[in-house]
Scaffold this motif. Structure first.
Motif, PDB file in Angstrom:
ATOM      1  N   THR A  49      77.496  31.769  66.452  1.00 44.25           N
ATOM      2  CA  THR A  49      78.204  31.939  64.915  1.00 44.25           C
ATOM      3  C   THR A  49      79.037  32.521  64.980  1.00 44.25           C
ATOM      4  O   THR A  49      79.987  32.554  65.744  1.00 44.25           O
ATOM      5  CB  THR A  49      77.107  32.561  64.144  1.00 44.25           C
ATOM      6  N   VAL A  50      79.623  33.870  64.357  1.00 43.66           N
ATOM      7  CA  VAL A  50      79.980  34.760  64.151  1.00 43.66           C
ATOM      8  C   VAL A  50      79.788  36.318  64.600  1.00 43.66           C
ATOM      9  O   VAL A  50      78.095  36.540  64.245  1.00 43.66           O
ATOM     10  CB  VAL A  50      80.824  35.127  63.158  1.00 43.66           C
ATOM     11  N   PRO A  51      80.363  37.217  65.126  1.00 46.03           N
ATOM     12  CA  PRO A  51      80.069  38.505  65.224  1.00 46.03           C
ATOM     13  C   PRO A  51      79.297  39.162  63.649  1.00 46.03           C
ATOM     14  O   PRO A  51      78.852  40.442  63.956  1.00 46.03           O
ATOM     15  CB  PRO A  51      81.162  39.452  65.485  1.00 46.03           C
ATOM     16  N   SER A  52      79.616  39.235  63.024  1.00 54.48           N
ATOM     17  CA  SER A  52      79.538  39.580  61.754  1.00 54.48           C
ATOM     18  C   SER A  52      78.377  38.523  61.198  1.00 54.48           C
ATOM     19  O   SER A  52      77.664  39.334  60.494  1.00 54.48           O
ATOM     20  CB  SER A  52      80.172  39.344  60.600  1.00 54.48           C
ATOM     21  N   ALA A  53      77.576  38.010  61.006  1.00 54.39           N
ATOM     22  CA  ALA A  53      76.861  37.582  61.019  1.00 54.39           C
ATOM     23  C   ALA A  53      75.106  37.356  61.936  1.00 54.39           C
ATOM     24  O   ALA A  53      73.817  37.112  61.613  1.00 54.39           O
ATOM     25  CB  ALA A  53      76.779  35.617  60.914  1.00 54.39           C
ATOM     26  N   THR A  54      75.595  37.374  63.248  1.00 46.79           N
ATOM     27  CA  THR A  54      74.897  37.317  64.310  1.00 46.79           C
ATOM     28  C   THR A  54      73.437  38.007  64.157  1.00 46.79           C
ATOM     29  O   THR A  54      72.178  38.045  64.595  1.00 46.79           O
ATOM     30  CB  THR A  54      75.448  36.736  65.765  1.00 46.79           C
ATOM     31  N   GLU A  55      73.465  39.173  63.774  1.00 46.85           N
ATOM     32  CA  GLU A  55      72.633  40.596  63.923  1.00 46.85           C
ATOM     33  C   GLU A  55      71.427  39.738  63.080  1.00 46.85           C
ATOM     34  O   GLU A  55      70.559  40.289  62.835  1.00 46.85           O
ATOM     35  CB  GLU A  55      73.497  42.153  63.686  1.00 46.85           C
ATOM     36  N   ALA A  56      72.343  39.209  61.686  1.00 42.65           N
ATOM     37  CA  ALA A  56      71.254  39.562  60.169  1.00 42.65           C
ATOM     38  C   ALA A  56      70.156  38.443  61.059  1.00 42.65           C
ATOM     39  O   ALA A  56      69.424  38.624  60.578  1.00 42.65           O
ATOM     40  CB  ALA A  56      72.293  39.232  59.085  1.00 42.65           C
ATOM     41  N   VAL A  58      69.783  36.918  63.053  1.00 47.77           N
ATOM     42  CA  VAL A  58      68.594  36.873  64.658  1.00 47.77           C
ATOM     43  C   VAL A  58      67.280  37.912  64.303  1.00 47.77           C
ATOM     44  O   VAL A  58      66.142  37.865  65.163  1.00 47.77           O
ATOM     45  CB  VAL A  58      69.348  37.505  65.890  1.00 47.77           C
ATOM     46  N   ARG A  59      67.826  38.822  63.399  1.00 42.95           N
ATOM     47  CA  ARG A  59      66.948  39.946  62.356  1.00 42.95           C
ATOM     48  C   ARG A  59      65.779  38.829  61.814  1.00 42.95           C
ATOM     49  O   ARG A  59      64.397  39.046  62.140  1.00 42.95           O
ATOM     50  CB  ARG A  59      67.333  41.139  62.035  1.00 42.95           C
ATOM     51  N   PHE A  60      66.486  37.954  61.209  1.00 45.94           N
ATOM     52  CA  PHE A  60      65.221  37.323  60.215  1.00 45.94           C
ATOM     53  C   PHE A  60      64.317  36.555  61.301  1.00 45.94           C
ATOM     54  O   PHE A  60      63.603  36.580  61.391  1.00 45.94           O
ATOM     55  CB  PHE A  60      66.438  35.988  59.853  1.00 45.94           C
ATOM     56  N   ALA A  61      65.057  35.803  62.165  1.00 42.99           N
ATOM     57  CA  ALA A  61      64.527  34.806  63.541  1.00 42.99           C
ATOM     58  C   ALA A  61      63.331  35.893  63.755  1.00 42.99           C
ATOM     59  O   ALA A  61      62.122  34.692  64.164  1.00 42.99           O
ATOM     60  CB  ALA A  61      65.631  34.695  64.663  1.00 42.99           C
ATOM     61  N   VAL A  62      63.563  36.526  64.051  1.00 45.68           N
ATOM     62  CA  VAL A  62      62.600  37.782  64.932  1.00 45.68           C
ATOM     63  C   VAL A  62      61.380  38.107  63.720  1.00 45.68           C
ATOM     64  O   VAL A  62      60.168  37.611  64.754  1.00 45.68           O
ATOM     65  CB  VAL A  62      62.894  39.097  65.599  1.00 45.68           C
ATOM     66  N   GLN A  63      61.904  38.772  62.542  1.00 54.77           N
ATOM     67  CA  GLN A  63      60.742  38.966  61.192  1.00 54.77           C
ATOM     68  C   GLN A  63      60.154  37.737  61.706  1.00 54.77           C
ATOM     69  O   GLN A  63      58.788  37.953  61.306  1.00 54.77           O
ATOM     70  CB  GLN A  63      61.913  38.844  60.196  1.00 54.77           C
ATOM     71  N   HIS A  64      60.391  35.790  61.239  1.00 55.55           N
ATOM     72  CA  HIS A  64      60.496  35.471  60.862  1.00 55.55           C
ATOM     73  C   HIS A  64      58.485  34.523  63.210  1.00 55.55           C
ATOM     74  O   HIS A  64      58.422  33.316  62.546  1.00 55.55           O
ATOM     75  CB  HIS A  64      60.201  34.157  60.395  1.00 55.55           C
ATOM     76  N   GLY A  65      59.384  35.535  63.762  1.00 58.88           N
ATOM     77  CA  GLY A  65      58.027  34.691  64.946  1.00 58.88           C
ATOM     78  C   GLY A  65      59.094  34.029  65.424  1.00 58.88           C
ATOM     79  O   GLY A  65      58.642  33.139  66.232  1.00 58.88           O
ATOM     80  N   MET A  66      60.407  33.444  65.362  1.00 59.00           N
ATOM     81  CA  MET A  66      60.644  32.812  66.705  1.00 59.00           C
ATOM     82  C   MET A  66      62.008  33.354  67.558  1.00 59.00           C
ATOM     83  O   MET A  66      62.262  34.176  66.855  1.00 59.00           O
ATOM     84  CB  MET A  66      62.443  32.001  65.397  1.00 59.00           C
ATOM     85  N   HIS A  67      61.711  33.154  68.434  1.00 60.68           N
ATOM     86  CA  HIS A  67      62.482  33.259  69.826  1.00 60.68           C
ATOM     87  C   HIS A  67      63.859  32.914  69.916  1.00 60.68           C
ATOM     88  O   HIS A  67      64.395  31.853  68.820  1.00 60.68           O
ATOM     89  CB  HIS A  67      62.069  32.924  71.133  1.00 60.68           C
ATOM     90  N   CYS A  68      65.080  33.513  70.561  1.00 61.86           N
ATOM     91  CA  CYS A  68      66.472  33.570  69.967  1.00 61.86           C
ATOM     92  C   CYS A  68      67.374  33.617  71.246  1.00 61.86           C
ATOM     93  O   CYS A  68      67.193  34.409  72.079  1.00 61.86           O
ATOM     94  CB  CYS A  68      66.781  34.820  69.013  1.00 61.86           C
ATOM     95  N   VAL A  69      67.633  32.346  71.286  1.00 61.53           N
ATOM     96  CA  VAL A  69      69.019  32.536  72.436  1.00 61.53           C
ATOM     97  C   VAL A  69      70.179  33.267  71.507  1.00 61.53           C
ATOM     98  O   VAL A  69      71.038  31.956  70.805  1.00 61.53           O
ATOM     99  CB  VAL A  69      69.041  31.269  72.765  1.00 61.53           C
TER     100      VAL A  69
END
Ligand SMILES: NC(=O)c1ccc[n+]([C@@H]2O[C@H](COP(=O)([O-])OP(=O)(O)OC[C@H]3O[C@@H](n4cnc5c(N)ncnc54)[C@H](O)[C@@H]3O)[C@@H](O)[C@H]2O)c1
Ligand SMILES: O=C(O)C1=N[C@H](C(=O)O)CCC1
Length: 244
Positions: A49-56, A58-69
């Protein structure tokens, strides 16, 4: 797939579709809710995506138990630290943050770090398409960090530079004591040179991505592997046996 309609995301959608054993369950863009990932039962989230969106994201995915690339740029030390702290609360989840998914670029970064202590001077020139929103590139920032660390560990002084006046910033950005110069030029995709100078000689380590297909082997490797690498992995080299 987050950023599925972007330059990288659309290429990655095709790469996942043509890879046996992978199933694409959600293709999200800027306007879509991340809840769609949960509804689709996604196991691995790819963030392009874009630098301004990526952290949120990834945090959402991790908090929901999803792995991230994660291929998106903007992952500075503070963001990585915050992510590591979050991952400590979610054991079993893996995240790969890869500044560059191309094997050639990963090798060029490693070779640059290896060579860095043998030369008095080192500077990095990164060259990208003019639609890129961030400078310096994530790859250049990571290369500079690796080069800077290698030089400090070996007790090598910062590159000599007699510049006294540079009102326009012609000497580039200073990243970990290494000068980085960013070129934006129509026709380019992603290119980088590490210039290493010694008395009477120069070594240039250059990598060129002529097509975004060059990143797809790394994206697919990341998706396949991330579930078996818990916690944070910074750099695709964490999943490769470089033998170096
Ligand atoms: N790691 C690598 O090998 C690699 C290679 C190429 C590009 N990149 C990086 O990947 C990122 C994307 O590059 P690009 O050239 O595809 O950019 P792009 O602008 O073409 O695509 C980004 C897409 O993300 C979408 N988007 C923005 N916010 C979003 C959100 N919150 N949720 C979902 N989608 C959202 C945009 O609408 C756009 O379609 C950049 O940070 C770039 O530097 C990394
Ligand atoms: O096209 C881009 O944008 C790229 N971004 C990454 C970076 O900033 O290093 C990887 C190369 C292409």
């Amino acid at each position: 797939m987050l950023g599925a309609r972007g330059r990288m995301g659309s290429e990655a959608v095709q790469a996942v579709r043509r890879t046996e054993g992978l199933q694409l369950v959600a293709e999200l863009g800027r306007e879509d809710s991340l809840q769609a990932l949960v509804a689709a039962g996604a196991e691995v989230v790819v963030d392009l995506t874009v630098p301004s969106a990526t952290e949120a994201n990834v945090r959402f995915a991790v908090q929901h138990g999803m792995h991230c690339v994660v291929g998106t740029t903007g992952w500075d030390a503070e963001r990585l630290d915050r992510l590591e702290a979050l991952l400590a609360e979610h054991p079993g989840v893996g995240v790969l943050v890869a500044p560059n998914f191309s094997v050639g670029a990963v090798l060029a970064m490693r070779f640059s770090a290896q060579a860095a202590r043998f030369f008095e001077s080192v500077e990095i020139v990164e060259l990208h398409h003019p639609d890129k929103v961030d400078a310096p590139s994530g790859t250049a920032a990571r290369t500079a960090a690796l080069v800077g660390q290698a030089r400090r560990a070996a007790g090598v002084a910062p590159s000599p530079d007699a510049t006294e006046q540079d009102p326009g910033g012609a000497r580039g950005a200073l990243v970990e004591d290494v000068r980085v110069h960013s070129v934006r030029l129509r026709g380019l995709v992603a290119h980088q040179e590490t210039l290493l100078g010694g008395v009477g000689e120069q070594l240039t380590i250059r990598h060129d991505s002529f097509d975004r297909i060059s990143f797809m082997t790394g994206v697919v490797l990341g998706v396949r592997e991330v579930g078996s690498h818990q916690g944070l992995t910074h750099g695709l080299e964490g999943y490769l046996d470089l033998g170096l």
